[in-house]
Structures are given as C-alpha cells and as structure tokens.
Scaffold this motif. Structure first.
Motif, PDB file in Angstrom:
ATOM      1  N   LYS A 613       0.269  -0.792   0.593  1.00 10.87           N
ATOM      2  CA  LYS A 613       0.034  -0.022  -0.339  1.00 10.87           C
ATOM      3  C   LYS A 613       0.637   0.951  -0.110  1.00 10.87           C
ATOM      4  CE  LYS A 613      -3.261   0.237   2.459  1.00 10.87           C
ATOM      5  NZ  LYS A 613      -4.057   0.239   4.186  1.00 10.87           N
ATOM      6  N   THR A 614       1.893   1.006   0.173  1.00 10.12           N
ATOM      7  CA  THR A 614       2.869   1.615  -0.400  1.00 10.12           C
ATOM      8  C   THR A 614       3.777   3.161   1.229  1.00 10.12           C
ATOM      9  OG1 THR A 614       1.887   3.690  -0.752  1.00 10.12           O
ATOM     10  CG2 THR A 614       2.695   1.686  -2.890  1.00 10.12           C
ATOM     11  N   ASN A 615       2.235   2.078   2.367  1.00 11.04           N
ATOM     12  CA  ASN A 615       2.679   2.385   3.725  1.00 11.04           C
ATOM     13  C   ASN A 615       4.017   2.590   4.092  1.00 11.04           C
ATOM     14  OD1 ASN A 615       2.575   4.123   6.200  1.00 11.04           O
ATOM     15  ND2 ASN A 615       0.470   3.239   6.810  1.00 11.04           N
ATOM     16  N   TYR A 616       4.591   3.081   3.706  1.00  8.16           N
ATOM     17  CA  TYR A 616       6.565   2.067   4.155  1.00  8.16           C
ATOM     18  C   TYR A 616       6.955   2.676   5.349  1.00  8.16           C
ATOM     19  CZ  TYR A 616       6.814   2.769  -0.581  1.00  8.16           C
ATOM     20  OH  TYR A 616       6.444   1.904  -1.809  1.00  8.16           O
ATOM     21  N   ASP A 617       6.379   3.646   5.914  1.00 11.64           N
ATOM     22  CA  ASP A 617       7.025   4.343   7.875  1.00 11.64           C
ATOM     23  C   ASP A 617       6.031   2.388   8.877  1.00 11.64           C
ATOM     24  OD1 ASP A 617       8.274   6.428   7.661  1.00 11.64           O
ATOM     25  OD2 ASP A 617       6.908   6.943   7.405  1.00 11.64           O
ATOM     26  N   ALA A 618       4.761   2.116   8.137  1.00 15.10           N
ATOM     27  CA  ALA A 618       4.077   1.194   9.122  1.00 15.10           C
ATOM     28  C   ALA A 618       4.724   0.322   8.382  1.00 15.10           C
ATOM     29  CB  ALA A 618       2.976   1.160   9.015  1.00 15.10           C
ATOM     30  N   ALA A 619       5.173   0.329   7.399  1.00 17.35           N
ATOM     31  CA  ALA A 619       5.655  -1.840   6.583  1.00 17.35           C
ATOM     32  C   ALA A 619       7.184  -2.081   7.706  1.00 17.35           C
ATOM     33  CB  ALA A 619       6.041  -1.886   5.205  1.00 17.35           C
ATOM     34  N   ILE A 620       7.783  -0.071   7.778  1.00 17.45           N
ATOM     35  CA  ILE A 620       8.765  -0.891   8.955  1.00 17.45           C
ATOM     36  C   ILE A 620       9.245  -1.462  10.248  1.00 17.45           C
ATOM     37  CG2 ILE A 620      10.777   0.506   9.848  1.00 17.45           C
ATOM     38  CD1 ILE A 620      10.582   1.976   6.581  1.00 17.45           C
ATOM     39  N   ILE A 621       8.179  -1.069  10.625  1.00 17.65           N
ATOM     40  CA  ILE A 621       7.830  -0.759  12.074  1.00 17.65           C
ATOM     41  C   ILE A 621       7.125  -2.385  12.553  1.00 17.65           C
ATOM     42  CG2 ILE A 621       6.111  -0.653  14.204  1.00 17.65           C
ATOM     43  CD1 ILE A 621       5.513   2.221  13.007  1.00 17.65           C
ATOM     44  N   ASP A 622       5.966  -2.730  11.092  1.00 19.57           N
ATOM     45  CA  ASP A 622       6.352  -4.020  11.438  1.00 19.57           C
ATOM     46  C   ASP A 622       7.178  -5.410  11.022  1.00 19.57           C
ATOM     47  OD1 ASP A 622       3.537  -3.675  12.088  1.00 19.57           O
ATOM     48  OD2 ASP A 622       2.547  -3.943  10.051  1.00 19.57           O
ATOM     49  N   PHE A 623       8.170  -4.910   9.465  1.00 20.45           N
ATOM     50  CA  PHE A 623       9.016  -5.963   9.597  1.00 20.45           C
ATOM     51  C   PHE A 623      10.178  -5.651  10.766  1.00 20.45           C
ATOM     52  CE2 PHE A 623       8.083  -4.715   5.076  1.00 20.45           C
ATOM     53  CZ  PHE A 623       7.762  -6.312   4.650  1.00 20.45           C
ATOM     54  N   SER A 624      10.459  -4.685  11.733  1.00 16.11           N
ATOM     55  CA  SER A 624      11.044  -4.488  12.501  1.00 16.11           C
ATOM     56  C   SER A 624      11.305  -5.476  13.703  1.00 16.11           C
ATOM     57  CB  SER A 624      11.058  -3.039  13.370  1.00 16.11           C
ATOM     58  OG  SER A 624      12.160  -1.921  12.158  1.00 16.11           O
ATOM     59  N   LYS A 625       9.019  -5.355  14.477  1.00 12.81           N
ATOM     60  CA  LYS A 625       9.197  -6.234  14.946  1.00 12.81           C
ATOM     61  C   LYS A 625       8.696  -7.963  14.550  1.00 12.81           C
ATOM     62  CE  LYS A 625       6.861  -7.039  18.652  1.00 12.81           C
ATOM     63  NZ  LYS A 625       7.583  -7.241  20.251  1.00 12.81           N
ATOM     64  N   ALA A 626       9.073  -8.239  13.324  1.00  7.57           N
ATOM     65  CA  ALA A 626       9.620 -10.036  13.248  1.00  7.57           C
ATOM     66  C   ALA A 626      10.685 -10.224  13.610  1.00  7.57           C
ATOM     67  CB  ALA A 626       8.531 -10.265  11.389  1.00  7.57           C
ATOM     68  N   ILE A 627      11.572  -9.043  13.173  1.00  4.01           N
ATOM     69  CA  ILE A 627      12.962  -9.426  13.170  1.00  4.01           C
ATOM     70  C   ILE A 627      13.608  -9.783  13.946  1.00  4.01           C
ATOM     71  CG2 ILE A 627      15.172  -8.130  13.313  1.00  4.01           C
ATOM     72  CD1 ILE A 627      14.433  -7.102  10.263  1.00  4.01           C
ATOM     73  N   GLU A 628      12.633  -8.466  15.111  1.00  2.00           N
ATOM     74  CA  GLU A 628      13.224  -8.545  17.316  1.00  2.00           C
ATOM     75  C   GLU A 628      13.016  -9.925  17.451  1.00  2.00           C
ATOM     76  OE1 GLU A 628      11.090  -6.887  20.632  1.00  2.00           O
ATOM     77  OE2 GLU A 628      11.197  -5.899  19.346  1.00  2.00           O
ATOM     78  N   LEU A 629      11.347 -10.472  16.610  1.00  2.00           N
ATOM     79  CA  LEU A 629      11.191 -11.752  17.258  1.00  2.00           C
ATOM     80  C   LEU A 629      11.862 -12.867  16.659  1.00  2.00           C
ATOM     81  CD1 LEU A 629       7.440 -10.697  17.367  1.00  2.00           C
ATOM     82  CD2 LEU A 629       8.533 -10.999  19.252  1.00  2.00           C
ATOM     83  N   ASP A 630      12.193 -12.803  15.790  1.00  2.00           N
ATOM     84  CA  ASP A 630      12.890 -13.699  14.735  1.00  2.00           C
ATOM     85  C   ASP A 630      13.985 -13.164  13.821  1.00  2.00           C
ATOM     86  OD1 ASP A 630      14.170 -15.946  13.723  1.00  2.00           O
ATOM     87  OD2 ASP A 630      12.212 -16.211  12.080  1.00  2.00           O
ATOM     88  N   LYS A 631      15.462 -13.073  15.210  1.00  2.00           N
ATOM     89  CA  LYS A 631      16.594 -12.114  13.840  1.00  2.00           C
ATOM     90  C   LYS A 631      16.836 -13.563  12.407  1.00  2.00           C
ATOM     91  CE  LYS A 631      17.036  -9.541  18.331  1.00  2.00           C
ATOM     92  NZ  LYS A 631      15.997 -10.205  19.126  1.00  2.00           N
ATOM     93  N   GLU A 632      16.188 -14.241  12.660  1.00  2.00           N
ATOM     94  CA  GLU A 632      17.073 -15.111  11.346  1.00  2.00           C
ATOM     95  C   GLU A 632      15.961 -14.828  10.440  1.00  2.00           C
ATOM     96  OE1 GLU A 632      18.783 -18.765  12.346  1.00  2.00           O
ATOM     97  OE2 GLU A 632      20.453 -18.194  13.469  1.00  2.00           O
TER      98      GLU A 632
END
Length: 849
Positions: A613-632
């Motif tokens: 949806k080109t909502n990159y700020d919200a996307a970055i927040i979600d991806f960051s949380k996914a990475i926090e939960l799974d470093k790999e």
C-alpha cells in the motif's frame, strides 16, 4: 626377515710337524662343510682338534657346522674356545655374535660385533649383523648407520641393502626403502625376500598393484614363502579382490596353520564380503593361537558390530584395548558400538581417544560428529564433520552429517552443498538424496527438490517421508495431481500419516475437489482431533465452497485448539492478500497479533500489506518487530530493506541487506540492491564489490553489469564501464540503462560519434529520460554541434525543470555559441538550484550585478 650366514673360513696354518696331521683333517672338514656335509665336517674337525687342541680355526669352523645343524649351544661352546685360543680372530667374534643374535641376546651379540669390527674395521658382515641387532632393539638410526657402513665396505652386499630397506620401511621412508630393495634385487635377481619386502613398502606407499607384482615374484622364486602369500592376500583385499585374497590366506595357512595374522587377514576378507560366520571362525582361531592378539578381538568386535550384537562388540573392543592401549581403531569401533547403543557421551569419549591416538582418523571424527548431532550439539558435530572431510574428501557419511548439522543451524544453502558432496561420492546414498530434497524445500526450491526425492524413492520404494516431502514440493509448485499421488503413496505406506492427509486435502482443494479435501481433513481430524491445522485446512475447503459458516466454525475450532495458530489467522490473511483485499488482510493479521503478540509471521504479513500500500513507515515498524522476534527472519530483513530504500534511507537499507545476505549469501539481487544503496551514498568502491558479487552469483544479471559500469565510470574507469555495458547489452540488447551508461562513458572517452549512436537508441526506446538528453547534448557539444546540443539540454529541462546540472550544461554550450547573456542566465539558474559548480563560470563569464 633378515638373513644371517655362517662363514666358511680358509686359513693357512703353521707348518709344524705336529700340525700337518691336524691340518689334513681340517682341510677335509672344510671340503665337507662347503659341500653341506655338516656331520662329516664335524667329525673331521673333531680329529683336527684331537691332533691339535689349540687349533682355533678348527673350533671356529666346527662351530659353523654345528650352527648349520641348529646345534646353537654346541656352536657357542666352539666359538668361545676359538676366541679363548685366539682373541684377535674377528671371524669367531662375528660368528658367536650371530649365535647370540639368533637367540635374541642382542646386547651380547653387539659386544661381539663391536669386537670383530675393532679387529677388522672393513668387516662388512659384522656391520650388517650389528645393524640387525640394533634394528631389533629399535635403535633405527644406529641400524641405518651400520647397514650403510656395510654397503660402503662391500658394494655388492645384497643382504645389507635389503636390511637397510627394512629399517627404512619401519621408519616409514617407503620411497627410500624401495630404492634399497631395488639395489638388492639388482645384485641378486632371485632374492625372494627382497621382492617381498619391496612389496610391503609399495603397499604402504599406496602402490597396491605394484606390491602385488612383487609378491607374485617372491612366490615364483619361493613357492613356500608363507609371508609373501599373506602379504599378497592383504594387498588383494585392499584392491577389493577379497575372494582371491582368501585363496592367498588359505595357502599361507596351509604352509603354517598356526599363522595367526593369516587367520586375521582371511577373517577380514570374509567380513568384507559379509561372510560373518566364517569371519568369526577365523578371528576365534587367531585368538586361540594367540590370546594376547589384540587384532583378533578387534576383528571379532567389528563382526559383532556389523551383526548388531552391540554388547558383544563392546566386550571385544574393550579386550583389544586392554591388550593394546594405543589401539586407535579399537577405540573407534567401541565408539561406534556405543553410539549405535545410544550411549552418546561414552561414544564421544571413545572417539576422542581414537582421535588422540590418530589425528588422521576421518571415521572417528565422523562417528563423534554423529554422536554430538544425536545430543543436539550441532556446532560440535559440524566441526567434527568438517575435520572428517578435510582428512578424507570421499567420506560421504561425513558430508551428509555436516549437511544435517547445517540444516539444524539454519545454514540451508551450505547444507545443500554438503548433501551434494555426499551423493556425488555415493550416488546410491538414499538418506543424502532425501536430505538434500528436504533442505531445498526449506528454501522453497521445490522444483529442484523433486529430483532428489525421485532418487530417494527409487533407491528405497518404502521411504515414506520421501514420498511425503515430494508431495509437499509438488503442492507448492501447484502440481496438485502429482502431489496427490505422492500423498496417497505416503498414506498407503503409513495409513496414520496425518500430515499426508492434510497435504492431500490441500491439493484436492486446489483442484476444486473441495469435497475430497474435506474428507481428507476430516480423516486427519479423526486420527487426531487436536490437530488444529486440519481444522484450518478444512476451513479453507469450506471457504472455497462458499460455506462461510462452516469455514468460520473450523477456523474457530483451530483457534480453540491453538490460540496461537499461525494457520488459522495467516490463512485468512493469505486468502485476502491473494484477492488484494489488503485492509481485510491487515484486520486478520491484527487479530492474530491480538491473540499472539510475539507472532513474527503476522508482523511480517502485515508489513507486506503496508508495503504494497506504499505505507512504508508502517511497513518498517512491522518488519522491525518481526526481526525482533526472529533474528534469522531473512524475508523480514529483506522487506524492511526495500521499505527503507523506497523511502530514500540508503544507510538503513544497507544494514538490512547486510543481514539478509548473512542469512542467504547467494542472493544476487540483494547484493545488487545493496550496491545501489552504497552508490547513492557515494561509496563507489564498495558498491562495485557488491555488483561484482552479484555478477559472480548470476552471470546474466544485466542490472548488475550496468550498475557496475556506472560505478566504474565514477571511479574514472571509462574503459571498464564500456566493457560492462557491452556485456549487459550482449545479454539484453534493448536495455536502456546500459545504452545510457555506455553513451556517457563514450562521451568522457571523447568517442562522441559512438556516444550518439547509443544515446539516440536509448532515447528512441524511452524518450522520457532527462539524463539521456543531457548526455546526448554533451556528445553533440563535443562534435561542435552547438545548436543541437542546446536543443537536447532544452528537452532535458522540459522533462526535469529543477535539474541544475542541465542548466549548467546548456549555459556552457551557449558560451560556445557566443550567447553570453543566455549562458549567464543558465549559470545563475543552476546555482539557484544548488549546482555550485556554476560559481567559477559565473565569475568568468558574467558581470556582477
């Protein structure tokens, strides 16, 4: 086997009247001694001694005759008397030394040889004999020096060459020993023992065929050469010719039925041909002959191991170790028995001891690696398997184990490499084929996984999991009919395979056989009413049939059984993403996260929706949380990197691409994207490295060649830039960016005509690229086509009105066309837009205002 000789002694005697009778008997004795009539010789020497009790030479030669009939005690008495009568007789000392040597009294023998050498410094036989004693005392350097002295003193001394070869063999100088055996055989072409010994060195030097040739020759010279038959049998076993080897061991045992080593050799050959009963009989016979023969217990232990009699095997290996505490192979065998008995810590101890004793023991490293792997210590297992394959690059088991550890450590690409090594070495390695296919499935490389499962099922038609995994691959490739065949075969082999019912249900649902799918999901539920994924799958089938109420019931049941069920919530989100219902998909991911806040896949899914949806700020927040939960979580790093890049945050995107590449180092696109980000930051050198890596991984990566060309251009390497553009255009002749970059490089190489060709073509393919007109304007300027250049700069500015460099370029061209007023207007406009390079031109061409 080293040879010792008695010497026939011919001395002139003093011609006393009394001695004439003694000399007559002495000479008769010598003649009989030379003709091997030893008893007759003894009688004559007796008479000579009776005639002259101080006849030292007669005592010496009578000793020789007694020695020849194995009367060592009598010979020793005679040599003692000879030395008593003539203490300066080197031959008597040599001969007595030989008696002591043959009795195993090496120190006494050496004293006599020392004395004989002191009396006769060029006495080659004494040097040779003393060398034999030192050899038996393990004074190898001393033995080597004595044999060499014997050869220096007597150049044609074949025995000394042979003995020196034996010494070098013991010292593991096999090449040097072969040279000595060659010389012994050259001097004495019928020297059977030298042929046998040379064969041993060739075998140890890995020239097994050459060894067999030598043993053949030794046997042709001595048909009863027991040791040569044994050695040839061992060599034939090494060549894999165990049946012929057995005939050699048979012959050795026919010549000597107490030859324990030959029983071991034949037992090994029987064992290798899976004739375990005969092997056990031979090992038992060897042990009965020599109860302290550790090799017999070791061989019997191996047979017990192969028959899966693990406790018996351990007893035998322990006995072998008690007899030989440095028996590395016995520790290794015991480790294997303990491992198969699931006594992993004990197995590790045994393998470690084997490795301590033999650091080149590839199989011990393999066994220890398997033991660590069984304990879940994959890092230690990986290290051992790596060492195993370093020592033996044909160790298929170690490669397979290394791959399995890498899978557990989530290093899937390298795991696939190791499984490939295993099947290349052993093309019938069923488990390795299966493992490689399963690893490819993890990477979603389903297409290439299928041939691996084909191999596994061909070698083992009852390999249930291989059929299941192949079905899983085909399901993901949307080859639903083939997937159903595999899942059905899985169920045939294991009617209680719940996941196979679920997989077949998904395949049926995908082929619109939703009723059949519901039947399979229902069967899975019947086998396990607590299987939440079966309810989720059946929910999808009901959804496909527009039975929304039933679908909801199943999804709710799945969540009831597993409130953190990824399939129930992500299933809904997946359906809605596929239908481009992104808001509804986000709603379902939100619901998933409300029940399972640490659900990485849900954050990643929601991030994907936001990115689309080109909502990159919200996307970055979600991806960051996914990475926090799974470093790999490589997909999350990748998604966040793209979002940062799309926002123009090159530095942040590079960090994420670094992480993605660490997790998947063969991702050419990630290298290319990171290179672009580095280039945007002006780090052309590092950008170029990334583009080069991308090209190494994908030699047809057009964008990477073009991007590297751009970096080379900025690093002043126009020639290299042109070469890269040529390659890109060879792959894709219509790739506009490659034409633009090559045109630009031609401009700065002053090849203006070539530049125009590229830029004209690029503009014809895409007339809306501002930079193309700027580059073409520069080329025309180089050709002094001022008006044509100005026209191109005009077009560039029309497409990109805030492009300061375009105003600067047009101003510079106007100076050539003598339009100074227009030039100054352009220079000032360029500066206004932030293009500071215009300042010198303003000072040069424009009046101050």
């Amino acid at each position: 086997m080293m040879r010792s000789f008695f010497c026939v002694l011919l001395f002139s005697l003093s011609l006393t009247l009394f001695g004439q009778t003694a000399e007559s008997f002495f000479n008769k004795g010598l003649t009989k001694l030379n003709n091997s009539d030893f008893l007759g010789a003894i009688k004559d020497f007796d008479k000579a001694i009776q005639a002259n009790p101080k006849y030292a030479e007669a005592y010496t030669n009578r000793g020789n005759a007694k020695n020849a009939i194995n009367d060592a005690a009598g010979a020793l008495v005679d040599y003692d008397k000879a030395i008593e009568l003539n203490p300066k007789n080197p031959i008597a000392f040599n001969q007595r030394g030989n008696i002591y040597k043959n009795m195993g009294k090496y120190q006494e023998a050496i004293k006599d040889f020392d004395q004989s050498i002191s009396l006769k410094p060029d006495y080659a036989e004494s040097f040779n004999n003393r060398g034999v004693c030192k050899l038996n005392l393990k004074d190898y350097n001393g033995a080597l020096a004595d044999f060499t002295k014997a050869i220096d003193t007597k150049a044609d001394f074949s025995d000394a060459y042979n003995n020196r070869g034996v010494c070098k063999t013991i010292m593991k100088d096999y090449t040097g020993s072969i040279i000595d055996y060659d010389k012994a055989i050259e001097i004495n072409p019928k020297y059977a023992e030298a042929y046998n010994n040379r064969g041993v060195s060739k075998k140890n030097n890995k020239d097994i065929s050459g060894a067999v040739f030598d043993f053949d020759k030794a046997i042709s010279l001595n048909a009863e050469f027991t040791k040569a038959y044994y050695n040839r049998g061992v060599s034939r076993s090494l060549l894999g010719d165990n049946l012929t080897a057995i005939t050699d061991f048979d012959k050795a045992l026919a010549l000597n039925n107490n030859y324990a080593e030959a029983y071991i050799g034949r037992g090994n050959a029987y064992r290798t041909t899976n004739n375990y009963d005969n092997a056990l009989t031979d090992y038992n016979k060897a042990i009965s002959i020599n109860p302290n023969f550790s090799e017999g217990f070791y061989g019997r232990g191996i047979v017990q191991l192969q028959k899966n009699h693990l406790e018996e095997a351990i007893i035998d290996f322990n006995k072998a170790i008690s007899l030989n505490a440095a028996y590395a192979e016995a520790y290794e065998g015991k480790g294997e028995a303990e491992r198969l008995n699931k006594n992993y810590p004990t197995a590790i101890q045994d393998y470690s001891k084997a490795i301590e004793l033999n650091k080149d023991a590839s199989n011990a490293f393999t066994g220890r690696g398997l033991s660590y792997q069984s304990l879940g210590d994959f890092e230690s297992g990986k290290k051992d398997f790596e060492q195993a394959v370093t020592l033996n690059n044909k160790n298929a088991t170690a490669y397979n184990g290394l791959g399995e550890c890498m899978v557990s450590l989530k290093d899937i690409p390298n795991a696939i490499t190791q499984f490939s090594n295993a099947v290349n070495i052993n093309p019938s390695y069923t488990q390795a084929w299966y493992n490689r296919g399963a690893a490819k499935n993890v990477l979603k490389d389903y297409k290439n996984a299928i041939p691996d499962f084909d191999k596994a099922t061909a070698f083992n038609p009852s390999f249930t999991e291989a059929f299941y995994q192949r079905g899983y691959s085909r399901l993901n490739l949307k080859d639903y009919n083939a997937a159903m065949v595999d899942f059905s075969k899985t169920i045939e082999l294991n009617p209680k395979h719940i996941d196979a019912y679920i997989g077949r249900g998904k395949a049926k649902a995908s082929t619109a056989d939703n009723a059949g799918a519901i039947a399979d999901f229902s069967k899975a539920i019947a086998l396990d009413p607590q299987k939440s994924t079966a309810y989720s799958g059946r929910g999808y089938a009901h959804y496909n049939l527009k039975e929304d109420a039933k679908a909801l019931t199943d999804f709710n049941k799945a969540l009831e059984l597993d409130p953190k069920s990824s399939e129930a919530f992500n299933g809904k989100g997946y359906v809605q993403i596929r239908s481009n219902e992104l808001e509804n998909a986000i709603s379902n991911f939100n619901q998933a996260l409300s029940t399972q806040p640490e659900y990485a896949e849900a954050y990643n899914g929601r991030g994907t929706c936001n990115s689309l949806k080109t909502n990159y700020d919200a996307a970055i927040i979600d991806f960051s949380k996914a990475i926090e939960l799974d470093k790999e979580y490589s997909d999350a790093y990748n998604g966040r990197g793209i979002s940062h890049f799309s926002k123009g945050n090159d530095s942040l995107s590079i960090i994420d691409f670094d992480a993605a590449l660490k997790l998947n180092p063969t991702n050419a696109k990630a290298f290319n994207n990171r290179g672009i980000a580095k280039s945007n930051l002006g780090d052309e050198k590092e950008a170029r490295k990334d583009f080069t890596k991308a090209i190494e991984l994908d030699p047809n990566f057009v964008e990477a060649y073009t991007n590297r060309a751009y970096s080379r251009y900025f690093m002043g390497d126009s020639k290299g830039a042109i070469t890269d553009c040529n390659k890109a255009l060879e792959i894709d002749p219509l790739y506009v960016n490659a034409l633009l970059n090559r045109g630009m490089a031609h401009v700065y190489s002053y090849d203006f005509e070539l530049a125009l060709v590229d830029l004209d073509k690029a503009i014809s393919l895409n007339p809306n690229i501002p930079e193309a007109y700027t580059f073409r304007g520069n080329a025309k300027e180089g050709l002094k086509d001022w008006q044509g250049a100005i026209a191109d700069h005009n077009q560039c500015i029309a497409l990109k009105p805030d492009y300061g460099e375009a105003y600067y370029n047009r101003g510079y061209t106007k100076t050539k066309a003598d339009d100074m007023e227009g030039a100054c207007e352009d220079f000032r406009k360029a500066l206004e837009l932030g293009f500071t390079q215009a300042i010198p031109e303003i000072k040069k061409f424009c009046k101050s205002k």
